[in-house]
Design a protein around this motif. Sequence first.
Motif, PDB file in Angstrom:
ATOM      1  N   GLN B 229      35.487  60.418  42.195  1.00  0.00           N
ATOM      2  CA  GLN B 229      35.683  59.717  43.544  1.00  0.00           C
ATOM      3  C   GLN B 229      34.796  60.114  44.707  1.00  0.00           C
ATOM      4  OE1 GLN B 229      39.295  57.246  43.765  1.00  0.00           O
ATOM      5  NE2 GLN B 229      40.041  58.363  41.885  1.00  0.00           N
ATOM      6  N   TYR B 230      33.499  60.551  44.378  1.00  0.00           N
ATOM      7  CA  TYR B 230      33.061  61.302  45.477  1.00  0.00           C
ATOM      8  C   TYR B 230      32.441  60.245  46.266  1.00  0.00           C
ATOM      9  CZ  TYR B 230      29.420  63.919  48.218  1.00  0.00           C
ATOM     10  OH  TYR B 230      28.720  64.479  48.974  1.00  0.00           O
ATOM     11  N   ASP B 231      32.533  60.067  47.703  1.00  0.00           N
ATOM     12  CA  ASP B 231      31.986  59.236  48.486  1.00  0.00           C
ATOM     13  C   ASP B 231      30.397  58.879  48.498  1.00  0.00           C
ATOM     14  OD1 ASP B 231      32.747  58.169  52.033  1.00  0.00           O
ATOM     15  OD2 ASP B 231      31.557  57.335  50.424  1.00  0.00           O
ATOM     16  N   LEU B 232      30.003  57.886  47.772  1.00  0.00           N
ATOM     17  CA  LEU B 232      28.556  57.660  47.998  1.00  0.00           C
ATOM     18  C   LEU B 232      28.726  56.145  47.905  1.00  0.00           C
ATOM     19  CD1 LEU B 232      26.971  59.868  44.957  1.00  0.00           C
ATOM     20  CD2 LEU B 232      26.470  60.051  47.556  1.00  0.00           C
ATOM     21  N   LYS B 233      29.275  55.284  48.842  1.00  0.00           N
ATOM     22  CA  LYS B 233      29.514  54.196  48.890  1.00  0.00           C
ATOM     23  C   LYS B 233      28.204  53.504  49.328  1.00  0.00           C
ATOM     24  CE  LYS B 233      33.762  54.355  50.992  1.00  0.00           C
ATOM     25  NZ  LYS B 233      35.013  55.154  50.747  1.00  0.00           N
ATOM     26  N   LYS B 234      27.733  54.035  50.420  1.00  0.00           N
ATOM     27  CA  LYS B 234      26.671  53.490  51.305  1.00  0.00           C
ATOM     28  C   LYS B 234      25.495  53.805  50.688  1.00  0.00           C
ATOM     29  CE  LYS B 234      24.621  52.763  55.768  1.00  0.00           C
ATOM     30  NZ  LYS B 234      23.634  52.607  55.057  1.00  0.00           N
ATOM     31  N   GLU B 235      25.396  54.910  50.102  1.00  0.00           N
ATOM     32  CA  GLU B 235      23.994  55.266  49.426  1.00  0.00           C
ATOM     33  C   GLU B 235      23.892  54.594  48.250  1.00  0.00           C
ATOM     34  OE1 GLU B 235      26.447  57.293  50.400  1.00  0.00           O
ATOM     35  OE2 GLU B 235      25.643  58.794  51.743  1.00  0.00           O
ATOM     36  N   LEU B 236      24.852  54.389  47.439  1.00  0.00           N
ATOM     37  CA  LEU B 236      24.444  53.690  46.089  1.00  0.00           C
ATOM     38  C   LEU B 236      24.570  52.235  46.246  1.00  0.00           C
ATOM     39  CD1 LEU B 236      26.967  55.457  43.568  1.00  0.00           C
ATOM     40  CD2 LEU B 236      24.477  55.798  44.153  1.00  0.00           C
ATOM     41  N   TYR B 237      25.177  51.669  47.390  1.00  0.00           N
ATOM     42  CA  TYR B 237      25.072  50.421  47.711  1.00  0.00           C
ATOM     43  C   TYR B 237      23.443  49.929  48.142  1.00  0.00           C
ATOM     44  CZ  TYR B 237      25.623  45.834  50.243  1.00  0.00           C
ATOM     45  OH  TYR B 237      25.403  44.578  50.652  1.00  0.00           O
ATOM     46  N   ASP B 238      22.935  50.674  48.912  1.00  0.00           N
ATOM     47  CA  ASP B 238      21.663  50.719  49.214  1.00  0.00           C
ATOM     48  C   ASP B 238      20.816  50.616  48.141  1.00  0.00           C
ATOM     49  OD1 ASP B 238      22.085  52.703  52.342  1.00  0.00           O
ATOM     50  OD2 ASP B 238      22.360  50.406  51.897  1.00  0.00           O
ATOM     51  N   ARG B 239      20.956  51.577  47.212  1.00  0.00           N
ATOM     52  CA  ARG B 239      20.067  51.506  45.938  1.00  0.00           C
ATOM     53  C   ARG B 239      20.225  50.317  45.382  1.00  0.00           C
ATOM     54  NH1 ARG B 239      17.845  56.649  43.907  1.00  0.00           N
ATOM     55  NH2 ARG B 239      18.384  58.409  45.389  1.00  0.00           N
ATOM     56  N   ILE B 240      21.545  49.915  45.064  1.00  0.00           N
ATOM     57  CA  ILE B 240      21.680  48.612  44.346  1.00  0.00           C
ATOM     58  C   ILE B 240      20.910  47.402  45.033  1.00  0.00           C
ATOM     59  CG2 ILE B 240      23.320  47.061  43.339  1.00  0.00           C
ATOM     60  CD1 ILE B 240      25.272  49.640  43.124  1.00  0.00           C
ATOM     61  N   GLU B 241      21.087  47.409  46.179  1.00  0.00           N
ATOM     62  CA  GLU B 241      20.561  46.506  46.940  1.00  0.00           C
ATOM     63  C   GLU B 241      18.955  46.097  46.782  1.00  0.00           C
ATOM     64  OE1 GLU B 241      21.826  44.349  51.208  1.00  0.00           O
ATOM     65  OE2 GLU B 241      20.920  46.245  51.156  1.00  0.00           O
ATOM     66  N   GLN B 242      18.471  47.567  46.920  1.00  0.00           N
ATOM     67  CA  GLN B 242      16.826  47.434  46.822  1.00  0.00           C
ATOM     68  C   GLN B 242      16.392  46.954  45.394  1.00  0.00           C
ATOM     69  OE1 GLN B 242      16.059  51.412  48.166  1.00  0.00           O
ATOM     70  NE2 GLN B 242      17.061  50.868  50.113  1.00  0.00           N
ATOM     71  N   ASN B 243      17.313  47.324  44.381  1.00  0.00           N
ATOM     72  CA  ASN B 243      16.985  47.389  42.854  1.00  0.00           C
ATOM     73  C   ASN B 243      15.601  47.479  42.557  1.00  0.00           C
ATOM     74  OD1 ASN B 243      17.730  46.015  40.554  1.00  0.00           O
ATOM     75  ND2 ASN B 243      16.328  43.978  40.908  1.00  0.00           N
ATOM     76  N   GLN B 244      15.507  48.931  42.694  1.00  0.00           N
ATOM     77  CA  GLN B 244      14.368  49.544  42.156  1.00  0.00           C
ATOM     78  C   GLN B 244      14.662  50.608  41.053  1.00  0.00           C
ATOM     79  OE1 GLN B 244      12.612  50.824  45.802  1.00  0.00           O
ATOM     80  NE2 GLN B 244      11.583  49.095  46.115  1.00  0.00           N
ATOM     81  N   MET B 245      15.850  50.624  40.452  1.00  0.00           N
ATOM     82  CA  MET B 245      16.185  51.542  39.409  1.00  0.00           C
ATOM     83  C   MET B 245      16.202  50.841  37.841  1.00  0.00           C
ATOM     84  SD  MET B 245      19.051  53.019  41.705  1.00  0.00           S
ATOM     85  CE  MET B 245      19.486  51.146  41.999  1.00  0.00           C
ATOM     86  N   THR B 246      16.243  51.696  37.028  1.00  0.00           N
ATOM     87  CA  THR B 246      16.008  51.202  35.580  1.00  0.00           C
ATOM     88  C   THR B 246      17.686  50.658  35.169  1.00  0.00           C
ATOM     89  OG1 THR B 246      17.297  53.213  34.807  1.00  0.00           O
ATOM     90  CG2 THR B 246      14.854  53.071  34.881  1.00  0.00           C
ATOM     91  N   LYS B 247      17.744  49.779  34.092  1.00  0.00           N
ATOM     92  CA  LYS B 247      18.740  49.112  33.943  1.00  0.00           C
ATOM     93  C   LYS B 247      20.254  49.850  33.833  1.00  0.00           C
ATOM     94  CE  LYS B 247      20.451  45.808  30.287  1.00  0.00           C
ATOM     95  NZ  LYS B 247      20.205  45.188  29.415  1.00  0.00           N
ATOM     96  N   GLU B 248      19.984  50.852  33.110  1.00  0.00           N
ATOM     97  CA  GLU B 248      21.173  51.841  32.747  1.00  0.00           C
ATOM     98  C   GLU B 248      21.487  52.477  34.238  1.00  0.00           C
ATOM     99  OE1 GLU B 248      21.008  50.751  28.858  1.00  0.00           O
ATOM    100  OE2 GLU B 248      22.575  52.301  29.926  1.00  0.00           O
TER     101      GLU B 248
END
Lengths: 464, 350
Positions: B229-248
Amino acid sequence: MSFLRRLTLWINDFFLCYIIVYGSFLFASAMIGALIFYLTERKKKYKNEIKRDYYIPVSIIVPAYNEEVTIVSTIDSLLNLDYKLYEIIVVDDGSKDKTLQTVIDHYHLKKIPKVVRKKIKTENVKAYYEGNLKVKLTVVAKNNGGKADALNAGINTSSFPYFLTIDADSILQKDSLTELVKPIMEDSTIIVAGGVIKLSNGLTFKDGEIIDYHLPKKYLEMIQTLEYDRTFLASRAVFDLFNGNLIVSGAFGLFKKQYAIEVGGYKTNTVGEDMEIILRLHDYAITTKIPYRIKYVPDAVCYTQAPSKLKDFKKQRKRWQNGLFQSLMSHKNMFFNPKYGLLGFVSFLYYWVYELLAPLTETVGLAFIFLSYFLELMNLKFMIIYLAIYLLFCTIFTIATFFNRTYTISNKITVKDFIRVVFYAMIENIGFRQLVNWYRLSSFFGTHKNKMNWAKITRTKMEE
Amino acid sequence: MVENIVFILGFFILFYVFLLIYDISSLYQRKKQSKIEKKRKEKLCKLIQEKEQNKEAKKSHKKLYNKLKHLSYLSSFCSLLEENITIEQKKLRDIVAQEVYTNLFVSLSNFYIKKDNLSSAYYAYVLRFIKIQSPEINDFLYKCLSSKSVYSVENALLAFYSFGEVDSIIDAYLFMSRKNVEYGHKLVADGLLNFNGSKEELCSKLYEKFDRFLESFQIGFLTYFRQCQYDLKKELYDRIEQNQMTKEITIEMIRYYSKVNYKKIAALLLERLENNYYKDFEYDVVMIQTLAAYPGKETIQVLKKCLSNTNYYVRYNAAKSLNGMTDLRKVIDLEDPFAKEMLASFIGEV
């Protein structure tokens, strides 16, 4: 020289070559099998293994038909596995006895309106039952459709990406599932993993562990015990070297569900559904060029009951022969087909010649040895020596493989049992082997109407 | 020809007799094994005791080194470490952690680095109890990391985890990424749970260099972040929003929020579910599963719509998630018979 004499000489030469090739194969496989056991033990001793608290989640599917005597023992052994993530699915295939009610009453199960996606077509499912146990237990009550159909219903009901098939009279050791899953953690290309089947006759179990190990007292059960150990050492280890195993026992096989569904599940029009699906998986994976392995795991052990009555034994052997024939014929395109590599050349050749046609070859071969004597092509002394060497070869091989298995799984046996092993290994080849050959040969000429049914075998209670 | 064949059969028979004799003698040997093992342990204890009593003595060092070059003695030594026996009123693991033992384990590392995979993997396993670090030991562990044997990689990583040093974990995984070492994400995630040092610091540095790792390691790390439960809430949210990663990777990032609560993600997931953003049921399923942790009016509304999805897994998971946040009896009065059937199965009434 008369035609009969020439024929006799030709068949004798053929039978000699047959024995020598088979002997060489058994020699190679015994060496390789023993080496693999030794290396596996060494790896474990020196911590070359992946050990985890949690492995992949598995659905254990137990197809059952008229198994009221053993079903509770089987489920109890499954509930005591040293494995964290799994579920048990018992599929009652329209039993005529009290299998279904026995399970419902014993585990206090409730009927539930479960919605299941039918990825594989099956006979109608009448109801689902579930209970609050330490492991999720689901019972599927369905119309009779045969073992393959029951397995397919289990696959449809399963929640997890892997499923394990076991028989309703089987008992797993506490670590059986862990040992079977470990190779998959190390090699994700494994789509099927098969363990070793040993006979539970003569053993006493408590909570899924052997508390007393003795060889069975009955002649028929004792002979089968020797036979099972010989079979698993004799061929599986060698075929595993080049991913060439054509069979994973239906009594203990772990499958990646995705691929079982993609090939359409188990075929219901064969009695050898366990072998048939393996052949289809080989075909599918090679044709679609996916990296895959069908793995033999000698450390994963499942105990099952052997028939103790001759009539049940006869039915079983005839069914196995039919299943073998149906499976090989339905995939005859793979035989000697370069597309399938060593699988098509070596594995198929072995199963055709040394499994399917073996009863015919052995019967004819032995008959012509005696004919040689009567045609004065062979003198009595030589005939006796020839037969004696052949018998000695079979006997010593059986004893060696039995002790190799006993040694590797650390079962202790008494001196009395040791003597019995030697005795039964000797007499197996005089009468019993010929009887089995006759049963297998006669399967080609029997009625066909019962060829798809479950085999009705008399069960005995296993737990202490 | 017949005589030759009889000869060959006779040879096979001899081999099987030999195998039989070997098995029987091995069974007998096993009975003696515990006595042999006990003697080995006594010899090792004696050597360590001598070394403790005269710490400069090269003789006892050399004797220990010569013994531990053999796997059987190394195995006995490992058992002693696992038991953490007491010698001269000190625990064995504390004894071997002393500086005077550094040379011994450095020498053994130089020895085992040249050995086969099985031996190296075992020595790497033993190192987790030693916790001495040096360039030579590091070289040895890096050799294990680049080995084709998954056991060597596993045991080397477990040794690094036991040392408790964050930088050595990061460097190990970067090295494995450069060498393209195959090591599954599940093994990564489970293995990291053995880390003895600061989990917070480890997570922070793993994320700092996240994009330099192999994808399978990234997935493993994301699972680890979720479990810690390490706090990466904002960082991962930004990445999901940008949608530039692989499906997995995206799926694993979405799954992170099932354990780490972040209100903004709920709105994003609900919007993407409603608009069929990904056009792939696997994304939909993981979004629905994650939304189970975000009960609310909007969530219930969107999940109700998902009950009518053509995909069985979407409908199933929507019913499952709804089951945790509302009385399904209120929801069940739907026109869609498939949706009704799915809900009924969760209500559990016949």
